[in-house]
Scaffold this active site. Structure first.
Site, PDB file in Angstrom:
ATOM      1  N   SER A 124       0.659  -1.176   0.110  1.00 47.40           N
ATOM      2  CA  SER A 124       0.047   0.050  -0.075  1.00 47.40           C
ATOM      3  C   SER A 124       0.935   1.220   0.078  1.00 47.40           C
ATOM      4  O   SER A 124       0.629   2.566  -0.699  1.00 47.40           O
ATOM      5  CB  SER A 124      -1.031   0.128   1.101  1.00 47.40           C
ATOM      6  OG  SER A 124      -2.100  -1.048   1.127  1.00 47.40           O
ATOM      7  N   LYS A 170     -11.033  -4.756  10.434  1.00 48.12           N
ATOM      8  CA  LYS A 170     -11.972  -4.091   9.559  1.00 48.12           C
ATOM      9  C   LYS A 170     -13.441  -4.186  10.369  1.00 48.12           C
ATOM     10  O   LYS A 170     -14.058  -3.391  10.013  1.00 48.12           O
ATOM     11  CB  LYS A 170     -12.129  -4.958   8.418  1.00 48.12           C
ATOM     12  CG  LYS A 170     -10.923  -4.804   7.403  1.00 48.12           C
ATOM     13  CD  LYS A 170     -11.095  -5.509   6.020  1.00 48.12           C
ATOM     14  CE  LYS A 170      -9.919  -5.341   5.112  1.00 48.12           C
ATOM     15  NZ  LYS A 170     -10.344  -5.628   3.859  1.00 48.12           N
ATOM     16  N   ASN A 222     -12.968  -0.557   5.473  1.00 55.50           N
ATOM     17  CA  ASN A 222     -11.152  -0.615   5.290  1.00 55.50           C
ATOM     18  C   ASN A 222     -10.509   0.917   4.929  1.00 55.50           C
ATOM     19  O   ASN A 222      -9.303   0.881   4.723  1.00 55.50           O
ATOM     20  CB  ASN A 222     -11.063  -1.588   4.015  1.00 55.50           C
ATOM     21  CG  ASN A 222     -11.446  -0.794   2.659  1.00 55.50           C
ATOM     22  OD1 ASN A 222     -12.488   0.295   2.467  1.00 55.50           O
ATOM     23  ND2 ASN A 222     -10.742  -1.179   1.498  1.00 55.50           N
ATOM     24  N   GLY A 281     -15.598 -18.426   0.004  1.00 60.72           N
ATOM     25  CA  GLY A 281     -15.172 -17.943   1.489  1.00 60.72           C
ATOM     26  C   GLY A 281     -16.170 -16.929   1.880  1.00 60.72           C
ATOM     27  O   GLY A 281     -17.174 -16.721   0.879  1.00 60.72           O
ATOM     28  N   ALA A 282     -16.066 -16.785   3.143  1.00 58.57           N
ATOM     29  CA  ALA A 282     -17.313 -15.766   3.597  1.00 58.57           C
ATOM     30  C   ALA A 282     -16.441 -14.844   4.576  1.00 58.57           C
ATOM     31  O   ALA A 282     -17.281 -14.608   5.781  1.00 58.57           O
ATOM     32  CB  ALA A 282     -18.212 -16.579   4.102  1.00 58.57           C
ATOM     33  N   GLY A 283     -15.492 -14.237   4.445  1.00 56.12           N
ATOM     34  CA  GLY A 283     -14.819 -13.280   5.288  1.00 56.12           C
ATOM     35  C   GLY A 283     -15.254 -11.889   4.797  1.00 56.12           C
ATOM     36  O   GLY A 283     -16.025 -11.627   3.949  1.00 56.12           O
ATOM     37  N   ASN A 313     -18.826 -22.025   1.347  1.00 60.61           N
ATOM     38  CA  ASN A 313     -17.807 -21.866   2.708  1.00 60.61           C
ATOM     39  C   ASN A 313     -17.733 -22.927   3.418  1.00 60.61           C
ATOM     40  O   ASN A 313     -18.650 -23.862   3.306  1.00 60.61           O
ATOM     41  CB  ASN A 313     -18.413 -20.494   3.308  1.00 60.61           C
ATOM     42  CG  ASN A 313     -17.207 -19.867   4.519  1.00 60.61           C
ATOM     43  OD1 ASN A 313     -16.055 -19.687   4.006  1.00 60.61           O
ATOM     44  ND2 ASN A 313     -17.584 -19.913   5.600  1.00 60.61           N
ATOM     45  N   THR A 331     -18.283 -23.085   6.785  1.00 60.74           N
ATOM     46  CA  THR A 331     -19.490 -22.988   7.640  1.00 60.74           C
ATOM     47  C   THR A 331     -20.250 -22.333   6.916  1.00 60.74           C
ATOM     48  O   THR A 331     -20.374 -21.101   6.396  1.00 60.74           O
ATOM     49  CB  THR A 331     -19.161 -22.328   8.793  1.00 60.74           C
ATOM     50  OG1 THR A 331     -18.400 -20.850   8.637  1.00 60.74           O
ATOM     51  CG2 THR A 331     -18.000 -23.252   9.738  1.00 60.74           C
ATOM     52  N   GLY A 350      -5.058 -11.378  -8.139  1.00 56.93           N
ATOM     53  CA  GLY A 350      -5.733 -10.524  -6.922  1.00 56.93           C
ATOM     54  C   GLY A 350      -5.186  -9.073  -6.797  1.00 56.93           C
ATOM     55  O   GLY A 350      -5.650  -8.004  -6.157  1.00 56.93           O
TER      56      GLY A 350
END
Length: 281
Positions: free
Chosen positions: A17, A67, A88, A130-132, A154, A156, A245
């Site tokens: 960054s 976050k 963010n 994914g579920a973040g 995900n 879960t 990414g």
């Protein structure tokens, strides 16, 4: 005006960054600095935020694991960030901290620049793995841009269900476990891998195999270290187009910089320059 910007998170000593925002400052002709402000989870978050308040910052980025944790300490929050449940980017305005989320905007902008025809078709079938926090931002951006078939896989199901609940449209999202994701991965036009599985130093791992993706589909991995993950390698060998990414990182930073400075700085060749830096690591 001299902008004082930075990044909080842990661990972030490897972050790119600072390079990105120094490029934006130079391109815009603005004066400023962008600093790494690492906060260990062992430190008092309240104490460290107090120190940040006294620095007189113009704004800062927030990454893992803060976050969500930052939200109670804000003076205000943008409705998109509030819906997503993660921040963010913080803008300091008249001494007050206002929270935003540019992850989803950054991802969608990067995808649209690379695959404009794909993004013009709101009927494509999309699977997010994914579920973040990143998955929440990406899902919300896709839904608000009118895509009607966005499913979530995900480990879960409850976490995935909490993301699907962000959808207020007439079309619901399917939620399934990783085994079902593996069995159905060939039915999707766009697959987005949002977990940290496969990130350095565990480069060889995959959350599910991409060997059975549909030829001609687009497969995206938001991991950028390494830039060419095993998941992307498998997808490419199966005949898919791949999406790196680091472009999400770049465009979410562009959106954050605009919030701080009111300037939308063209990315230009920074995509290729950032890719070269990452490939050399």
């Amino acid at each position: 005006m001299t902008y004082q910007l930075g990044l909080i998170g842990y661990p972030i000593h490897h972050s790119l960054s600072p390079w990105i925002h120094q490029q934006f400052l130079a391109k815009s002709g603005l004066e400023g600095t962008y600093s790494i402000m690492e906060i260990s989870p062992e430190d008092s978050f309240e104490t460290e935020l107090g120190k940040l308040k006294r620095k007189g910052l113009s704004g800062f980025n927030v990454t893992l694991p803060f976050k969500k944790k930052i939200i109670p300490w804000l003076d205000g929050i943008d409705h998109h960030a509030e819906s997503i449940g993660a921040v963010n980017t913080v803008v300091v305005k008249d001494g007050k901290w206002i929270g935003y989320n540019t992850d989803g905007i950054g991802y969608f902008t990067a995808l649209k620049n690379k695959f404009p025809e794909l993004c013009a078709d709101s009927d494509i079938r999309i699977m997010i793995i994914g579920a973040g926090g990143a998955a929440r931002g990406i899902y919300y951006s896709l839904i608000t841009n009118g895509f009607s078939h966005v499913d979530i896989a995900n480990r879960t199901r409850d976490n995935a269900k909490s993301i699907a609940d962000l959808n207020n449209s007439s079309r619901s999202s399917a939620v399934f476990n990783l085994s079902d994701a593996q069995n159905n991965i060939g039915n999707y036009d766009l697959i987005i891998q949002t977990s940290s599985i496969g990130m350095k130093p565990n480069e060889g791992r995959v959350i599910v195999s991409a060997e059975d993706v549909k030829s001609g589909s687009v497969v995206s991995d938001i991991i950028y270290q390494p830039i060419h993950t095993t998941f992307l390698t498998q997808a490419e060998q199966a005949g898919a187009y791949i999406h790196y990414g680091h472009t999400m990182l770049l465009y979410q930073a562009q959106a954050a910089f605009q919030l701080w400075t009111n300037q939308l700085v063209p990315v230009g060749k920074m995509d290729q320059e950032l890719q070269s830096i990452l490939e050399g690591r």
